[in-house]
Scaffold this active site. Structure first.
Site, PDB file in Angstrom:
ATOM      1  N   SER A 135       0.862  -1.180   0.000  1.00 17.75           N
ATOM      2  CA  SER A 135       0.000   0.000   0.000  1.00 17.75           C
ATOM      3  C   SER A 135       0.898   1.230   0.000  1.00 17.75           C
ATOM      4  O   SER A 135       1.730   1.392   0.897  1.00 17.75           O
ATOM      5  CB  SER A 135      -0.895  -0.001   1.241  1.00 17.75           C
ATOM      6  OG  SER A 135      -1.745   1.132   1.260  1.00 17.75           O
ATOM      7  N   LYS A 161      -0.853  -0.931  -4.565  1.00 22.98           N
ATOM      8  CA  LYS A 161      -2.079  -0.222  -4.189  1.00 22.98           C
ATOM      9  C   LYS A 161      -1.709   1.230  -3.944  1.00 22.98           C
ATOM     10  O   LYS A 161      -0.771   1.521  -3.204  1.00 22.98           O
ATOM     11  CB  LYS A 161      -2.699  -0.844  -2.932  1.00 22.98           C
ATOM     12  CG  LYS A 161      -3.718   0.005  -2.200  1.00 22.98           C
ATOM     13  CD  LYS A 161      -4.405  -0.827  -1.121  1.00 22.98           C
ATOM     14  CE  LYS A 161      -4.737  -0.065   0.100  1.00 22.98           C
ATOM     15  NZ  LYS A 161      -5.545  -0.859   1.078  1.00 22.98           N
ATOM     16  N   LYS A 163      -2.930   5.020  -2.656  1.00 23.33           N
ATOM     17  CA  LYS A 163      -3.892   5.844  -1.948  1.00 23.33           C
ATOM     18  C   LYS A 163      -4.246   7.022  -2.853  1.00 23.33           C
ATOM     19  O   LYS A 163      -3.356   7.650  -3.443  1.00 23.33           O
ATOM     20  CB  LYS A 163      -3.312   6.341  -0.627  1.00 23.33           C
ATOM     21  CG  LYS A 163      -3.048   5.252   0.383  1.00 23.33           C
ATOM     22  CD  LYS A 163      -4.323   4.632   0.889  1.00 23.33           C
ATOM     23  CE  LYS A 163      -4.060   3.634   1.985  1.00 23.33           C
ATOM     24  NZ  LYS A 163      -5.322   3.028   2.524  1.00 23.33           N
ATOM     25  N   ASP A 189      -7.136   3.024  -3.349  1.00 21.74           N
ATOM     26  CA  ASP A 189      -7.899   3.080  -2.102  1.00 21.74           C
ATOM     27  C   ASP A 189      -8.111   4.542  -1.725  1.00 21.74           C
ATOM     28  O   ASP A 189      -7.151   5.284  -1.541  1.00 21.74           O
ATOM     29  CB  ASP A 189      -7.147   2.357  -0.983  1.00 21.74           C
ATOM     30  CG  ASP A 189      -7.938   2.261   0.315  1.00 21.74           C
ATOM     31  OD1 ASP A 189      -7.429   1.663   1.279  1.00 21.74           O
ATOM     32  OD2 ASP A 189      -9.061   2.816   0.374  1.00 21.74           O
ATOM     33  N   GLU A 214     -11.089   0.778  -3.957  1.00 16.65           N
ATOM     34  CA  GLU A 214     -11.415   0.423  -2.573  1.00 16.65           C
ATOM     35  C   GLU A 214     -12.026   1.613  -1.831  1.00 16.65           C
ATOM     36  O   GLU A 214     -11.470   2.705  -1.820  1.00 16.65           O
ATOM     37  CB  GLU A 214     -10.133  -0.037  -1.862  1.00 16.65           C
ATOM     38  CG  GLU A 214     -10.281  -0.507  -0.429  1.00 16.65           C
ATOM     39  CD  GLU A 214      -8.944  -0.933   0.178  1.00 16.65           C
ATOM     40  OE1 GLU A 214      -8.847  -0.997   1.407  1.00 16.65           O
ATOM     41  OE2 GLU A 214      -7.975  -1.178  -0.602  1.00 16.65           O
ATOM     42  N   ASP A 239     -14.049  -1.805   2.298  1.00 16.92           N
ATOM     43  CA  ASP A 239     -13.150  -1.955   3.458  1.00 16.92           C
ATOM     44  C   ASP A 239     -13.905  -1.462   4.675  1.00 16.92           C
ATOM     45  O   ASP A 239     -14.581  -2.232   5.359  1.00 16.92           O
ATOM     46  CB  ASP A 239     -11.838  -1.178   3.186  1.00 16.92           C
ATOM     47  CG  ASP A 239     -10.877  -1.093   4.359  1.00 16.92           C
ATOM     48  OD1 ASP A 239      -9.752  -0.585   4.185  1.00 16.92           O
ATOM     49  OD2 ASP A 239     -11.250  -1.541   5.472  1.00 16.92           O
ATOM     50  N   LYS A 263     -10.418  -7.432   7.051  1.00 12.21           N
ATOM     51  CA  LYS A 263      -9.476  -7.072   8.112  1.00 12.21           C
ATOM     52  C   LYS A 263     -10.018  -7.647   9.414  1.00 12.21           C
ATOM     53  O   LYS A 263     -11.078  -7.191   9.881  1.00 12.21           O
ATOM     54  CB  LYS A 263      -9.334  -5.555   8.249  1.00 12.21           C
ATOM     55  CG  LYS A 263      -8.592  -4.869   7.124  1.00 12.21           C
ATOM     56  CD  LYS A 263      -8.584  -3.354   7.305  1.00 12.21           C
ATOM     57  CE  LYS A 263      -7.842  -2.679   6.160  1.00 12.21           C
ATOM     58  NZ  LYS A 263      -7.981  -1.192   6.219  1.00 12.21           N
ATOM     59  N   GLY A 291      -4.589  -4.621   5.501  1.00 10.93           N
ATOM     60  CA  GLY A 291      -3.589  -4.392   6.541  1.00 10.93           C
ATOM     61  C   GLY A 291      -3.895  -3.130   7.316  1.00 10.93           C
ATOM     62  O   GLY A 291      -4.564  -2.226   6.815  1.00 10.93           O
TER      63      GLY A 291
HETATM   64  C1  NPQ Z   1      -6.581   0.674   4.423  1.00 13.43           C
HETATM   65  N1  NPQ Z   1      -4.397   0.191   5.409  1.00 13.43           N
HETATM   66  O1  NPQ Z   1      -6.528  -0.297   3.700  1.00 13.43           O
HETATM   67  C2  NPQ Z   1      -5.633   0.886   5.553  1.00 13.43           C
HETATM   68  C3  NPQ Z   1      -5.501   2.332   5.895  1.00 13.43           C
HETATM   69  C4  NPQ Z   1      -4.436   2.707   6.890  1.00 13.43           C
HETATM   70  C5  NPQ Z   1      -2.313  -0.600   4.552  1.00 13.43           C
HETATM   71  O2  NPQ Z   1      -3.609   1.040   3.541  1.00 13.43           O
HETATM   72  C6  NPQ Z   1      -1.396   3.403  10.819  1.00 13.43           C
HETATM   73  C7  NPQ Z   1      -2.310   2.454  11.167  1.00 13.43           C
HETATM   74  C8  NPQ Z   1      -1.471   3.928   9.584  1.00 13.43           C
HETATM   75  C9  NPQ Z   1      -3.288   2.025  10.275  1.00 13.43           C
HETATM   76  C10 NPQ Z   1      -2.577   4.045   7.412  1.00 13.43           C
HETATM   77  C11 NPQ Z   1      -3.515   0.304   4.443  1.00 13.43           C
HETATM   78  C12 NPQ Z   1      -2.476   3.520   8.673  1.00 13.43           C
HETATM   79  C13 NPQ Z   1      -3.376   2.556   9.018  1.00 13.43           C
HETATM   80  C14 NPQ Z   1      -3.515   3.649   6.530  1.00 13.43           C
HETATM   81  C15 NPQ Z   1      -4.375   2.154   8.107  1.00 13.43           C
HETATM   82  O3  NPQ Z   1      -7.495   1.482   4.291  1.00 13.43           O
HETATM   83 MG    MG Z   2      -8.609   0.510   2.733  1.00 15.83          MG
END
Ligand code: NPQ
Ligand code: MG
Length: 367
Positions: A135, A161, A163, A189, A214, A239, A263, A291
C-alpha cells in the site's frame, strides 16, 4: 483454559516513511498489545486501532479502556473460557470490534500454543505462502510517488495499491500504470474521500485496468457504492463498510461490494474474519486480506488467514520493512519473489523479541 490475568501493553514504533492517506499522515504507531495470562500459558494479541478515530470510530486509548473496564470484568466472571466464546460473551456490548479482536486473538494464541498447534493448522489451509501487495501513500509530487513505487517493484511486490483523494487520482494512476506496465496488478484506495457527485469522475479510472477501487465513498453509503459499481467497469471493493457478517451480506446483496477487503480487527476477530471469508467463498465474492500497519504479531496472523481458498487477490501483507526499521518479532515477515511465507511456529506463528519489545514499551498495566 482459565484466564487468570491480562496485560495491556503500549508500544511506540516509528514508520520508515510517513504514510499519507486521505484521512491524514501517520509517521509512528502507538500500538496496544494484549497478553492473555492463562493456567496453560500466555498468548498475545494486537489491537489495530489507530491513535485517533480517523479510519474508524475506534482509537487506542478507547480500546484499552473498554477492555479494562468493560470486557475484563465479564471474562473474569466465567471461569474456563475458550477463544470461540469471546465474541458472544461480549456481543451485548456494542461496537469496539478492534478491541474485541485483540482480546480474542490473545486467548486464541494461548489456546493454540497450549495445545502445541497453530492458526494455520487450525484453518486447515494447503498454502504455506501467499502473494504480497504493498500500500503506497500519497506524495507531494508524482515523481516522489514513482520513485517509491520503483523501490517496491525492486522489492518484488506482486501488486501495487495507491492511496488516492480528490486532486490526487487520475494523473498519479496514469503515470504509475505507465511505470509498472499493463500486466502488473494495480488498485486504488480512497478511504471514503469521495461522494456520489464524484461517480462520473471516478469512472475515468476505468481506462487504467485496475483490479479494484477500494472504499471510494462513506462507510455507511452502500447505495452509493452500488450505483458506482453499476456505472463503472472497475470492481468496487469495500473496506471500512464491512464491520460484520450482516454488513457483508447486505453489501453483497445490494451490489455494493464486488470484492471485499477482510481485516480481522475491523470485523471483531480472526474467527469472524474466517466466517465472512466462508460467506464470500459461497457467494463467489473474491476477498483479500487488508492491513492496518500491524507489527509482526498481526502480520503473521494475517499471512495465515490469507491462505484460505477465498483469498484470491494479493493482500496488504507487506514485509515488516515496508513500515518498520525493526519489528518486535524474532523473524520479521519478508517478501521473496512476490510472496510472504506463513510463519509455522505455535499459536499465530510469531516469536517475540522481548528485549526489543521491552525497550519500546511506553506503558504496561496488569489486570
Ligand atoms: C486501508 N491500510 O486499507 C488501511 C488504511 C491505513 C495498509 O492502507 C497506521 C495504522 C497507519 C493504520 C494508514 C492500508 C495507517 C493505518 C492507513 C491504516 O485502508
Ligand atoms: Mg482501505
Amino acid at each position: 483454559m482459565r484466564l487468570e490475568g491480562l496485560e495491556l501493553r503500549r508500544i511506540g514504533l516509528d514508520l520508515v516513511v510517513p504514510f499519507r492517506t486521505s484521512f491524514g499522515v501517520e509517521s509512528s504507531r502507538d500500538v496496544l498489545l494484549v497478553r492473555a495470562i492463562t493456567d496453560s500459558g500466555d498468548g498475545w494479541g494486537e489491537c489495530v486501532a489507530m491513535s485517533e478515530p480517523v479510519y474508524s470510530p475506534e482509537f487506542t486509548d478507547g480500546a484499552e479502556l473498554v477492555i479494562r473496564d468493560h470486557f475484563w470484568p465479564i471474562l473474569t466472571g466465567v471461569g474456563d473460557v475458550a477463544a470461540a466464546d469471546v465474541d458472544h460473551l461480549l456481543d451485548h456490548l456494542h461496537g469496539h470490534p478492534m478491541a474485541k479482536a485483540a482480546l480474542e486473538m490473545a486467548v486464541l494464541d494461548a489456546e493454540l500454543r497450549a495445545s502445541g498447534s497453530n492458526f494455520h493448522t487450525l484453518l486447515g489451509s494447503e498454502r504455506d505462502r501467499v502473494p504480497s501487495g504493498v500500500s503506497v501513500g500519497i506524495f507531494p509530487t508524482i515523481d516522489e510517488l514513482l520513485e517509491q513505487v520503483q523501490g517496491y517493484l525492486d522489492d518484488g511486490y506482486a501488486r501495487i495499491k495507491l492511496k488516492i483523494e480528490p486532486g490526487f487520482d487520475i494523473e498519479p494512476v496514469r503515470q504509475v500504470r505507465e511505470l509498472i506496465g499493463p500486466d502488473m496488478g494495480l488498485q486504488v484506495d480512497a478511504n471514503t474521500a469521495y461522494d456520489r457527485t464524484d461517480i462520473d469522475h471516478l469512472c475515468r479510472l476505468d481506462e487504467f485496468d485496475l483490479l479494484l477501487i477500494e472504499q471510494p465513498l462513506a462507510e455507511d453509503d452502500l447505495l452509493g457504492h452500488a450505483r458506482l459499481a453499476a456505472a463503472s467497469s472497475t470492481p468496487v471493493c469495500l473496506d471500512e463498510s464491512i464491520v460484520s457478517m450482516r454488513t457483508a451480506k447486505d453489501a453483497i446483496d445490494l451490489g455494493a461490494a464486488e470484492i471485499i477487503n477482510i481485516k480481522p480487527g475491523r470485523v471483531g476477530g480472526y474467527l469472524a474474519a474466517r466466517r465472512i471469508h466462508d460467506l464470500c467463498l459461497e457467494r463467489g465474492i473474491p476477498v483479500w486480506c487488508g492491513g492496518m500497519v500491524e507489527t509482526g504479531i498481526g502480520r503473521a496472523a494475517n499471512a495465515a488467514l490469507a491462505t484460505l481458498p477465498g483469498f484470491v487477490l494479493p493482500g496488504d501483507i507487506s514485509a515488516s520493512s515496508r513500515f518498520f526499521a525493526r519489528d518486535i518479532v524474532t523473524d520479521p515477515i519478508t517478501v521473496e519473489d512476490g510472496h510472504v511465507a506463513v510463519p509455522t511456529g505455535p499459536g499465530f506463528g510469531f516469536e517475540l523479541d522481548m528485549e526489543f519489545l521491552d525497550s519500546i514499551t511506553t506503558a504496561s498495566s496488569q489486570l
